[in-house]
Write a protein that holds these residues in place. Structure first.
Motif: not given
Length: 523
Positions: A63, A65, A94, A195, A217-218, A222
């Motif tokens: 992943v 970021t 995701y 996370q 992440d959100t 990503v």
């Protein structure tokens, strides 16, 4: 900010992982001569690559970021990430699949995610998501410059107005409870709190400040680098070489030559002596301590994060339910974290990360074939089964993991496998990772910020540490920052934000990317 003492013209960087390469680029940009020594045959460190038959397998993080942090390292030598690597923005970032059969796509675009939450859980949860997103953005802004992207010399540096801002945002409460203020749906709370496992702490016990990882992440985006994650350290090594660094592969460091409180030279296992003015050690923290001949005194022994079992599988098919990254949640939650961090049992109802890199780069596998990376968190070898136990346990766990994947809808997974590689805590320990965990020292309060192992070494005037075991911590963004902070300790140059563009860092990174639509679903 304290810096190394004396001349720093020639710096030896031990380790060509992401932190070492980031450090090297920042040092080169500050006019230092740099020699990188790496025990492996090429760059990458944890972000390595193995050839599995005709499949090209990333062995580390999957992943990506905050790619602007990579670009910042390239910019130090007048280069750019875009010249070397094509990034693809992942939409969705995701896919989340839950034990009750429901699922949702996790978008980093606010409007798209609000609409998805509304579809999934109704208008009240959609409104809660909007409030959560705003809180995550404010939390990130309060933390990044003052508490993450900074060199600490003393805990007293925490005494700053930003600390009051962080407290006002609830950063010193518990992560699970803070997320619950915005979202009542237990499934959604998992999406924004899992996370914490990256930090090695259960969401119910983690500080709410660790939601900054959820922001990355959100909210921030990503990405996937064409060629796989290993393309990033390979490009960084090329940029370092182009800027004048000397790169030494298959060069294992045996000892550090010391006199009068300084390291004077790095000795390789081959017998070669490399004189230097300063040294940056980016190897595993325990390996650095062995080279230094001692570990710093701490009132409490270091605690390590949970480990993971990873199954790399080259298959002759894939499944429509899988996106590039799929989070497959089990029904259990609190019990899962208790098993991972306290009782040391294998997850009785596992939550898994399934990554399919061939969704956006078919060249990583033979024509018509696919790569699947299945990560199952497990206890480290201090809390759970010993490394030696995994010699027999590994194959049995592999079979149970595949059976679980098939129960969750990946029918025929076992028969589809053409090539495979199973990695367990036994393998992580053999690679030198303490407690059999690739995730290093956990982020408990006593191991975070100024309380984490420092990147300056007491008793030696010209040695600096970098990597996930030191400041600021575990994860691709943080190890990149770690390399930059280590370089600042050597050069004495501007600290945080040295190559930062004058723009809001909560905005998307200014890195040219391909924004091709998600091809995670079979058409």
């Amino acid at each position: 900010m304290r810096t190394v003492v004396g001349p720093t013209d020639h710096v030896v960087v031990v380790g060509a992982g992401l932190s070492g390469l980031s450090c090297a680029l920042h040092l080169l940009g500050a006019g230092r001569r740099v020699t990188i020594v790496e025990r492996d045959a090429g760059p990458g460190g944890r972000a390595g690559r193995v050839q599995l038959g005709e499949y090209q397998v990333d062995t580390g993080p999957t992943v990506l970021t905050m790619p602007h942090l990579i670009d910042e390292a390239f910019a130090a030598v007048g280069d750019s990430l875009a010249r070397h690597v094509e990034l693809v923005a992942l939409h969705p970032a995701y896919r989340a699949a839950f034990a009750d059969g429901t699922g949702l796509d996790v978008h980093t675009d606010g409007e798209a995610m609000e609409e998805e939450v509304r579809r999934f859980a109704g208008p009240a949860e959609a409104a809660g998501y909007r409030q959560l997103r705003d809180w995550l953005e404010r939390l990130y802004r309060a933390q990044m410059r003052r508490f993450i992207d900074t060199n600490f010399d003393s805990p007293f540096q925490l005494l700053h107005p930003d600390l009051a801002r962080l407290a006002a945002l609830g950063g010193f409460g518990r992560l699970d409870g803070r997320i619950g203020r915005f979202l009542s749906d237990a499934r959604l709370r998992r999406v924004f709190s899992f996370q914490a496992l990256y930090a090695g702490v259960a969401p119910a016990r983690a500080l709410a400040a660790y939601a900054v990882i959820s922001y990355m992440d959100t909210v921030a985006g990503v990405w996937f680098p064409k060629g796989g994650m290993h393309a990033v350290p390979r490009a960084m090594a090329d940029a370092a070489a182009g800027a004048g660094a000397e790169l030494r592969w298959s060069a294992d460091v045996s000892t550090l030559e010391r006199s009068a409180g300084r390291v004077r030279a790095v000795h390789l296992a081959s017998g070669e002596r490399i004189p230097c003015d300063a040294v940056v050690l980016t190897c595993e923290l325990s390996a650095a301590h062995r080279l230094l001949g001692r570990a710093p005194r701490r009132p409490v022994r270091l605690r390590h994060s949970p480990s993971a079992v990873v199954l790399h599988a080259g298959t002759d098919r894939t499944w429509p339910s899988l996106a590039h990254h799929t989070l497959s949640f089990g029904g259990a939650w609190e019990r899962t974290f208790d098993e991972l961090t306290r009782t040391g049992a294998l997850m009785s109802d596992p939550s898994l990360l399934i990554t399919r890199p061939t969704a956006h780069d078919s060249s990583l596998a033979p024509p018509g074939r696919h790569l699947h990376y299945v990560l199952a968190p497990c206890p480290n070898t201090t809390v759970g089964p010993s490394a030696a136990t995994w010699r027999d346990l590994g194959p049995r766990y592999r079979d149970s993991l595949i059976a679980e994947l098939e129960r969750r809808g990946l029918d025929g997974f076992a028969q589809s496998i053409q090539e495979e590689l199973l990695v367990t805590p036994l393998d992580w320990q053999a690679q030198g990772h303490a407690a059999g965990s690739p995730f290093s020292v956990s982020h408990t309060f006593a191991q975070t910020g100024p309380f984490r192992p420092r990147n300056l070494v007491r008793g030696l005037d010209n040695v600096v540490l970098a990597g996930c075991g030191t400041t600021p911590g575990v994860g691709v963004p943080t190890v990149l920052i770690s390399g930059k902070l280590a370089a600042a300790r050597v050069t004495g140059g501007p600290g945080p934000g040295r190559h930062r563009a004058a723009r809001d860092r909560s905005a998307p990174p200014a890195v040219p990317v391909s924004c091709a639509p998600d091809r995670g679903r079979l058409r």
